[in-house]
Structure formats: structure tokens, C-alpha cells
Design a protein around this motif. Structure first.
Motif, PDB file in Angstrom:
ATOM      1  N   PRO A 120       1.899   9.430  -8.476  1.00 48.52           N
ATOM      2  CA  PRO A 120       1.064   8.933  -9.573  1.00 48.52           C
ATOM      3  C   PRO A 120       1.907   8.523 -10.767  1.00 48.52           C
ATOM      4  N   TRP A 121       1.328   7.709 -11.625  1.00 46.63           N
ATOM      5  CA  TRP A 121       2.017   7.289 -12.828  1.00 46.63           C
ATOM      6  C   TRP A 121       2.233   8.514 -13.720  1.00 46.63           C
ATOM      7  N   VAL A 126       0.835  -1.213   0.000  1.00 46.96           N
ATOM      8  CA  VAL A 126       0.000   0.000   0.000  1.00 46.96           C
ATOM      9  C   VAL A 126       0.861   1.252   0.000  1.00 46.96           C
ATOM     10  N   ALA A 159       2.189   3.362  -3.010  1.00 40.75           N
ATOM     11  CA  ALA A 159       1.429   4.446  -3.644  1.00 40.75           C
ATOM     12  C   ALA A 159       2.040   5.799  -3.360  1.00 40.75           C
ATOM     13  N   ASP A 160       2.834   5.909  -2.275  1.00 45.04           N
ATOM     14  CA  ASP A 160       3.475   7.178  -1.950  1.00 45.04           C
ATOM     15  C   ASP A 160       4.588   7.533  -2.930  1.00 45.04           C
TER      16      ASP A 160
END
Length: 357
Positions: free
Chosen positions: A176-177, A169, A172-173
Motif C-alpha cells: 500500500p501507499w 496488476v 499492487a504487490d
């Protein structure tokens, strides 16, 4: 002692060299869990409970990650703590701690407690030794009590396995792609817009053309930056920082395509080096060069910010300027190319090169 006399070192007997006899293996003291079945059951429940709490803490970690705002702060110990980070640390840290405590408690109270002495042997093992090792491993599995207490291995494996969820999880830090649309709205966009006032970065005072003398350099920012706080302030300041310089228009090269980007020899460039993003302020008035203090990349501000030396491969982005109705310097638009260090995905076709018009 005469010159003919001398002393010799007598060999030291083993008894004198090793005065303490080999004590051997001491008397074995039974553990209370080996002598008291109730104590063994209690230790078993404790281990399973510790392993069983790990999935709950892992789930709590994920809930906190998504549910608790990152800008929520709580007063604690005389200062303010980010609640999101505090709860993530508590849930994730306790989960890892319980795995360790449970494993140690299992080993100390429930695994086999047989003491043994084994002579040293050469590092290389033969086939017979490897076979004996396999037998010992199997015996160790039996001694660990897995066959008699089936939930131990399952709860231990589940506790270790569920810890991968918080780790995944937190990936995710990483951000963004970096699609083209995301880049346009983040690293390729700054606060500079049409009519944004140029202000001194120290006192937020708006700049007028008459405030700058020939040869002067001023560090500047957009006026709207000072309406932001915290993370947003730092992020936008890092992208929007300017160096504003005034030079004699007769001593600099202004291409026709940028003729209206300056005001009486006043030009504005990004303060961020296009090599690795260091802030630039080492200004040479006579040569119109500005140097990066990190790796000595040198840019000619009198020639549209082109690179004249160093590892930087791109010109400094230039911000188009004009004067508004109140007489202040303002931006005509955002930078026409992304600011800061280069990255693989960006399009370099619009970068200014020597001789461009």
C-alpha cells in the motif's frame, strides 16, 4: 639427417587447406503450407487461435489475482501449494507461452520461405543500402501475409498488448501507499500493548525478574505472537523481537524520563538494528554494549541504547517494562518510536539522544 640439412615448410595450396568445396545453396524444398492451401488455412487458424487465447488467459490472471484467497492451499505432488500462486503462474505462463508459440508457428509456416545467399559487406551502410533495406522491410511485410490475412497482425498486437495488464496488476504487490495512517497501522505498530507478557522466544515461557541474573541477555517475544501462524507470525516476530538484559542499576545510566521503564535493572530493547534491520545479539557484559553482526553498529544498553559506534544513526527503541500481579514481566505499552531500520517518512524527533531526560 646431417647438421647441414634442414627442412622448410612448403606453402599449403588452397585446395589442400580447404578440401571441401563450397556447396552453395542447396535445393529448395517447398513447405507443405506453400503447396497445400488447406494446410496454410489450418496453420493460419492455429496462429490466430493461440493469439486469441492470450486475452482470455490475461483476464483469468486478473480474476484469480483478486478472487482466489492468498491463504488457500491445495495438496499436490505430496506437498501443499498456494492455490493463488499456482493459478497465477499457470495463466500468466501459458499466456506468454502462447505468444511465443504463435509467433514461431507464424514465422515457420506462413511467412515467406525464399532462401537467399548474401555476400558479406562492410558494417557501414550508405544511403543506397539504407534505401534498399527499407524496400526489403516493406517486402517482408508483404511476405508475412499481413495484407492477405488481416487478423494476424491485429491478434498478435492484441496478444502482446493485453500482457501489460497482468504486469500492471501485480504492481499492487509492492504494498500500500505508505501514508502516515498506513505506517501507524503497519511498520510503526507491534504486538506490544499494555500488559502484554514477555516470554522467552525459544520455549514461550513467561519471564520473571528472578529468572534473570546480572549480566544475562535473553531473546524474547510477546506471548500473543505464538497464537499466530504463517505470514502473520513471521511479520509480527520480525517487528516485536526483544533483547531483555539485566544490569547492575548502580553501573548504568537511567534517565529520569525512563526511571519507571525498568525493573531492578532489567531493561528491554528492540532486537532489530536501526541501520538496516539485522538481528542484534552480540552482548558485551562488562561494557553493556551490544553489537550488530552485519555492520558493527554498537549500542550502549546501559545508557538508553544510544549509538556509540557504526553506521546506525538512531538509538535502539526501548520497551517500557513493569511486573504484573502474577509476578511476570509485561510491557507498559508499545514502543514509543518505530522499530527497525530508518525510513524517510518517519519522524525522528522522539528518538532518544545522549543527555535526554
Amino acid at each position: 639427417m646431417s647438421s647441414t640439412e634442414h627442412t622448410s615448410l612448403a606453402p599449403v595450396e588452397d585446395d589442400a587447406r580447404l578440401p571441401v568445396a563450397d556447396p552453395g545453396l542447396g535445393e529448395h524444398v517447398e513447405r507443405y503450407t506453400d503447396t497445400d492451401p488447406a494446410a496454410a488455412r489450418r496453420a493460419y487458424r492455429q496462429v490466430v487461435t493461440m493469439f486469441g487465447l492470450v486475452p482470455l488467459l490475461a483476464i483469468a490472471f486478473v480474476v484469480v489475482y483478486f478472487a482466489v484467497p492468498q491463504d488457500l492451499w491445495v495438496p499436490l505432488l505430496g506437498t501443499h501449494w498456494p492455490l493463488n500462486n499456482l493459478l497465477l503462474g499457470l495463466t500468466g505462463g501459458l499466456a506468454v507461452l502462447l505468444v511465443g508459440l504463435g509467433a514461431v508457428h507464424w514465422a515457420r509456416q506462413l511467412m515467406s520461405d525464399h532462401e537467399m545467399v548474401e555476400e558479406r559487406h562492410p558494417a557501414t551502410s550508405d544511403a543506397a543500402t539504407r534505401a534498399a533495406f527499407a524496400e526489403k522491410v516493406n517486402a517482408g511485410v508483404v511476405d508475412a501475409g499481413v495484407s492477405r490475412r488481416g487478423m494476424l497482425l491485429g491478434s498478435f498486437g492484441g496478444a502482446l498488448g493485453i500482457l501489460a495488464v497482468p504486469a500492471l496488476v501485480t504492481l499492487a504487490d509492492m504494498g500500500p501507499w505508505p501514508t502516515a495512517a498506513v505506517r501507524r497501522e503497519t511498520i510503526e505498530k507491534t504486538l506490544w500493548t499494555e500488559g502484554e507478557v514477555v516470554v522467552n522466544d525459544v520455549n514461550a515461557k513467561p519471564l520473571r525478574p528472578e529468572d534473570l541474573e546480572i549480566g544475562q541477555l535473553v531473546n524474547a517475544e510477546p506471548a500473543s505472537l505464538f497464537d499466530l501462524n504463517g505470514h502473520d507470525y513471521l511479520t509480527e516476530k520480525a517487528k516485536s523481537a526483544l533483547i531483555v538484559v539485566r544490569m547492575d542499576p548502580n553501573r548504568i545510566q537511567i534517565p529520569e524520563s525512563r526511571r519507571d521503564w525498568q525493573v531492578g535493572g532489567i531493561l528491554a530493547y528492540s532486537k532489530i538494528c536501526t541501520h538496516v534491520g539485522c538481528p542484534i545479539t552480540l552482548w558485551e557484559q562488562q561494557t553493556h554494549h551490544v553489537l550488530c553482526p552485519c555492520h558493527q553498529s554498537t549500542f550502549d544498553l546501559g545508557n538508553s541504547g544510544v549509538v556509540v559506534f557504526g553506521p546506525a544513526a538512531r538509538s535502539l527503541p526501548q520497551l517500557p517494562l513493569r511486573v504484573n500481579a502474577e509476578g511476570y514481566l509485561v510491557a507498559q505499552s508499545d514502543f514509543t518510536v518505530p522499530v527497525g531500520p530508518s525510513f524517510f517518512e518517519r519522524d525522528s524527533r522522539n528518538d532518544y539522544q545522549e543527555g535526554d531526560q
